[in-house]
Every structure is written in structure tokens, then in C-alpha cells.
Design a protein around this motif. Structure first.
Motif, mmCIF file in Angstrom:
data_model
loop_
_atom_site.group_PDB
_atom_site.id
_atom_site.type_symbol
_atom_site.label_atom_id
_atom_site.label_comp_id
_atom_site.label_asym_id
_atom_site.label_seq_id
_atom_site.Cartn_x
_atom_site.Cartn_y
_atom_site.Cartn_z
ATOM 1 N N ASP A 55 43.098 46.675 50.021
ATOM 2 C CA ASP A 55 43.277 47.274 51.290
ATOM 3 C C ASP A 55 42.938 48.415 51.010
ATOM 4 O O ASP A 55 41.884 48.734 52.212
ATOM 5 C CB ASP A 55 44.407 47.401 51.346
ATOM 6 N N ILE A 56 42.655 49.549 49.973
ATOM 7 C CA ILE A 56 41.997 50.569 49.854
ATOM 8 C C ILE A 56 40.785 50.409 49.775
ATOM 9 O O ILE A 56 40.587 51.522 50.452
ATOM 10 C CB ILE A 56 42.888 51.056 48.096
ATOM 11 N N VAL A 57 39.919 49.609 48.780
ATOM 12 C CA VAL A 57 38.740 49.345 48.453
ATOM 13 C C VAL A 57 38.299 48.885 50.507
ATOM 14 O O VAL A 57 37.252 49.375 50.825
ATOM 15 C CB VAL A 57 38.053 48.374 48.223
ATOM 16 N N ASP A 58 38.844 48.461 51.058
ATOM 17 C CA ASP A 58 38.286 47.790 52.095
ATOM 18 C C ASP A 58 37.957 48.931 53.818
ATOM 19 O O ASP A 58 37.031 49.155 54.055
ATOM 20 C CB ASP A 58 39.151 47.087 52.890
ATOM 21 N N VAL A 59 38.722 49.715 53.281
ATOM 22 C CA VAL A 59 39.268 50.644 53.922
ATOM 23 C C VAL A 59 38.113 51.769 53.545
ATOM 24 O O VAL A 59 37.513 52.586 54.426
ATOM 25 C CB VAL A 59 40.330 51.412 54.656
ATOM 26 N N VAL A 60 37.510 51.915 52.507
ATOM 27 C CA VAL A 60 36.950 53.158 52.220
ATOM 28 C C VAL A 60 35.775 53.110 52.018
ATOM 29 O O VAL A 60 34.583 53.811 52.572
ATOM 30 C CB VAL A 60 36.712 53.060 50.495
ATOM 31 N N VAL A 61 35.482 51.601 52.202
ATOM 32 C CA VAL A 61 33.764 50.957 51.916
ATOM 33 C C VAL A 61 33.938 50.918 53.749
ATOM 34 O O VAL A 61 32.846 51.107 54.061
ATOM 35 C CB VAL A 61 33.961 49.429 51.154
ATOM 36 N N ARG A 62 34.213 50.170 54.117
ATOM 37 C CA ARG A 62 33.988 50.278 55.603
ATOM 38 C C ARG A 62 33.534 51.950 56.781
ATOM 39 O O ARG A 62 33.413 51.795 57.521
ATOM 40 C CB ARG A 62 35.142 49.411 56.684
ATOM 41 N N ASP A 63 34.770 53.226 56.176
ATOM 42 C CA ASP A 63 35.058 54.696 56.532
ATOM 43 C C ASP A 63 33.381 54.852 56.016
ATOM 44 O O ASP A 63 32.342 55.142 57.064
ATOM 45 C CB ASP A 63 35.600 54.607 55.853
ATOM 46 N N MET A 64 33.171 54.472 54.485
ATOM 47 C CA MET A 64 32.476 55.313 53.979
ATOM 48 C C MET A 64 30.340 54.636 54.513
ATOM 49 O O MET A 64 29.462 55.304 54.885
ATOM 50 C CB MET A 64 31.799 54.341 52.125
ATOM 51 N N ASN A 65 30.628 53.371 54.349
ATOM 52 C CA ASN A 65 29.298 52.891 55.942
ATOM 53 C C ASN A 65 28.985 53.251 57.248
ATOM 54 O O ASN A 65 27.662 52.847 58.031
ATOM 55 C CB ASN A 65 29.928 51.202 55.772
ATOM 56 N N LYS A 66 30.523 53.447 57.404
ATOM 57 C CA LYS A 66 30.051 54.181 58.967
ATOM 58 C C LYS A 66 29.718 55.871 58.754
ATOM 59 O O LYS A 66 28.798 56.182 59.943
ATOM 60 C CB LYS A 66 31.559 54.596 60.175
#
Length: 381
Positions: A173-184
Motif C-alpha cells: 500500500d505504501i509503495v503504491d501511494v509513494v510511486v503514484r505521487d512521485m510519478n505525478k
């Protein structure tokens, strides 16, 4: 039952220099149980689909950078020994060899499916893990990450203001949200975005509702739910009250139960056994734990689980090691943990904490028949 009855040839063998883009396409097209990686024709490691999905590593990276080491087993090894190897190696899959040649692969899920009928007589209370780490809905993501690292765990139950179970947060869950926000974010904004994510309350990213099972639930039912929904574990609740947390039961707990034996000496299982250095051995660990147990004549240790975890920090080349010890005894469960530079130091710190915790054990319901009951119930394997 030996592993030849369970292992499968449903795998793909690739060289370590192959790009991850090809690995992903193979999983999408062929959906194998796993991919075995070789270097110069020799076995090097494995890659699983879940591992690849959770990694977010770019397609142009090499497969060798993603692979994980996994212990080799022989085609005719006993299922109990293979379960032990998977648990001690912290692996979900192992390559199966015959006469030096790669024959197939076997996963923890394969083993659980094969022994499912034998698990019906076991209850969750007999194998679950107590005293789990919990957090609140207001806990920041950064704090959750620190707890995951400190305790070498992959999931933490979340409690609301009343202390009731309200969600679950996993490393995925944490990796998902971090990567998603970083990609933005643009490159210049990424540092700020990362700080913003770490300051989020876990309430914003947790999974809810949480899959649970009760203490008196059957292990077979729990494993079926985990396999059907691809869960690694379930939160254990007391007396069918889904709002309280008694512990967690995982696939690893079930595999560990399969390894219990009727040997004269105490059964000791070590996770990440490769971290043992020349200063300590399995026999040393068994003897030291036995010495602690012998001080308390009414306490009989039926199973000991020792887990080592290596941190990145080092002192003059010696890594900082975390050691966790958990004993299942006729007086209940006892645990201790500690850190130190080198596995020997870490183990002794954890052993000292364990001994102090054993002294504090009071009023725990005895379960003197536990070992014999468990062995009888698993005796058909």
C-alpha cells in the motif's frame, strides 16, 4: 508426502541479462508460477509475479537486479523439510532439482493447497502469532514505515480512537501511494512530494474492511480464504468480535506448523539462516534457548522460532542485525527481540529480553498437550 507430488514444471528459465520488460510480458502472456534466473547457465535466483508487480522497477532494468535468492530443494524431499526451507529462507518459491538438473518449482501456496484437508482439525489459536504491532488512524505514513522496518514485518493493523480494528496497512500500500505521487511530480518537486506522502495519516491509504478470522476458526478455512483472495494473512479476533485484535495468522505460520517434529530435542526454526556467521550456529541457538527453558522446570518449550534481519548500517564491516525469538511453550507464548552488530550479539540481546519476559509470564493458560495434538493432527502428511 514428498515434493514430487506437489512441484510443477510451470516455470520459465531466463538469463539474468534479460530486460524486465520481457519478464513482465512473459507473466502476462504465459502466467507461470515463477521465473528462474540463471547466470552463465547456473541457477542464480527467482522472480515471482507478485514481486514484480510490487517493485515498480522500470522495464529496461535487467532481471538480475530484481531476482531474489531462493533455496534449492530436491524432487524427492519430504514436504515438511521443504516447508522448513521456505520459511527459514524467507522465500515464497523454490526451484526443484533432480540429479543436478532443474526439474520444476514449488511454492508455499502449492504446499498449502496439497495439505489443505489435513488442516481442518487445527484451530487458528494453535498456530497464530500474538502480540502484533498496531497503529492508529492518525499515525503518519513515515511512522508506519519505521515500524515496518524495525519489526521486519509487511503489514500492520490500524485501530480507531476506541481501539477497535478499522483497517490494515501493508508495505505494498505504501509503495503504491509513494510511486503514484512521485510519478505525478516533476523532478524538482519530488523531494517535497515525498515529504508530503510521509506526513499523510495511514487512514488515507489503509485497506478497509479487514479480513479476519477467529481464534476458534479452523486453519483450513483460514488458508482457503487466503488462497482464494491472495491474502498473505488474516487478523485474528477473539470470541468472534471483529473489532478487537488478538493477533495475526499468516501462510508462513501454517507452513511453520507443518515442520514440527517429534525429535527428542526442541524444534528450532531459523528465518534468514544465511545471516548466521561463524560465531553462532543452529546448535548454539538450540542450546542457549534450552538453558533458558531449563531454569523454569514447569515450562516446556515445544517450538522455537528465531528470525534474523539485516539492516544497512554497519560497524567496521559488521552489519547491524535484528533478532526476534518466539517460543511456544506449555505455558503459552513468550518472545524477545534485540539488535546488535553481528548475529551472535543480536541473538544474545534478544535472549536476555526473552528471559525477562518469561519471568513476567503469569496466568497464561497451560497447553501441555499442544505438541502431541498438533503432531497427531498432522500425522497423515
Amino acid at each position: 508426502m514428498n515434493i514430487a507430488d506437489i512441484a510443477t514444471s510451470d516455470f520459465v528459465e531466463l538469463d539474468a541479462d534479460v530486460r524486465l520488460g520481457k519478464v513482465r510480458s512473459i507473466f502476462e502472456r504465459e502466467n507461470p508460477k515463477g521465473i528462474v534466473i540463471t547466470e552463465d547457465g547456473a541457477y542464480a535466483g527467482v522472480i515471482t509475479q507478485k514481486q514484480l508487480v510490487q517493485s515498480h522497477v522500470e522495464d529496461n532494468a535487467k532481471a538480475g537486479a530484481m531476482m531474489r535468492s531462493a533455496p534449492k530443494v530436491e524432487r524427492h524431499d519430504d514436504v515438511r523439510e521443504v516447508a522448513r526451507v521456505l520459511v527459514e529462507g524467507g522465500a515464497k518459491i523454490a526451484p526443484v532439482f533432480e540429479g543436478g538438473s532443474l526439474w520444476g518449482v514449488v511454492t508455499g501456496d502449492d504446499i498449502l493447497e496439497a495439505v489443505l484437508e489435513n488442516l481442518d482439525a487445527l484451530t487458528v489459536e494453535q498456530i497464530y502469532t500474538k502480540d502484533v504491532v498496531t497503529i492508529t488512524e492518525e499515525t503518519h505514513v513515515g511512522q508506519a514505515i519505521n515500524l515496518l522496518r524495525k519489526h521486519s514485518i509487511s503489514r500492520i493493523p490500524v485501530l480507531d480512537d476506541d481501539g477497535d480494528l478499522s483497517g490494515m496497512v501493508t508495505t505494498h500500500d505504501i509503495v503504491d501511494v509513494v510511486v503514484r505521487d512521485m510519478n505525478k511530480a516533476t523532478r524538482g518537486d519530488r523531494s517535497g512530494e515525498n515529504d508530503r506522502v510521509l506526513d499523510l495519516p495511514v487512514y488515507d491509504i489503509m485497506n478497509s474492511p479487514v479480513a479476519t478470522t477467529s481464534l476458534d476458526g479452523s486453519v483450513r478455512d483460514a488458508v482457503e480464504r487466503m488462497l482464494e483472495n491472495d491474502f498473505a494473512g488474516l487478523v485474528v479476533t477473539p470470541d468472534h468480535d471483529d473489532s478487537l485484535v488478538a493477533g495475526i495468522v499468516t501462510k508462513t505460520d501454517v507452513l511453520r506448523a507443518l515442520t514440527f517434529t517429534e525429535e527428542e530435542h526442541m524444534d528450532v526454526q531459523i528465518t534468514n539462516i544465511n545471516l548466521l556467521d561463524n560465531t553462532i550456529s543452529r546448535d548454539d541457538i538450540r542450546e542457549e534457548i534450552g538453558d533458558v527453558a531449563s531454569k523454569y522446570q514447569d515450562m516446556q518449550v515445544q517450538h522455537a522460532h528465531v528470525r534474523f534481519h539485516e539492516h544497512k548500517e554497519k560497524l567496521r564491516g559488521t552489519p547491524l542485525i535484528q533478532c526476534q525469538i518466539r517460543l511456544r511453550t506449555n505455558k503459552g507464548q513468550a518472545a524477545g527481540s534485540g539488535e546488535g552488530y553481528g548475529s551472535d550479539t543480536a541473538f544474545n540481546v534478544a535472549l536476555d529480553k526473552l528471559q525477562r519476559n518469561v519471568l513476567e509470564m503469569k496466568g497464561v493458560r497451560a497447553d501441555e498437550e499442544y505438541r502431541g495434538q498438533l503432531l497427531r493432527k498432522l500425522g497423515e502428511l
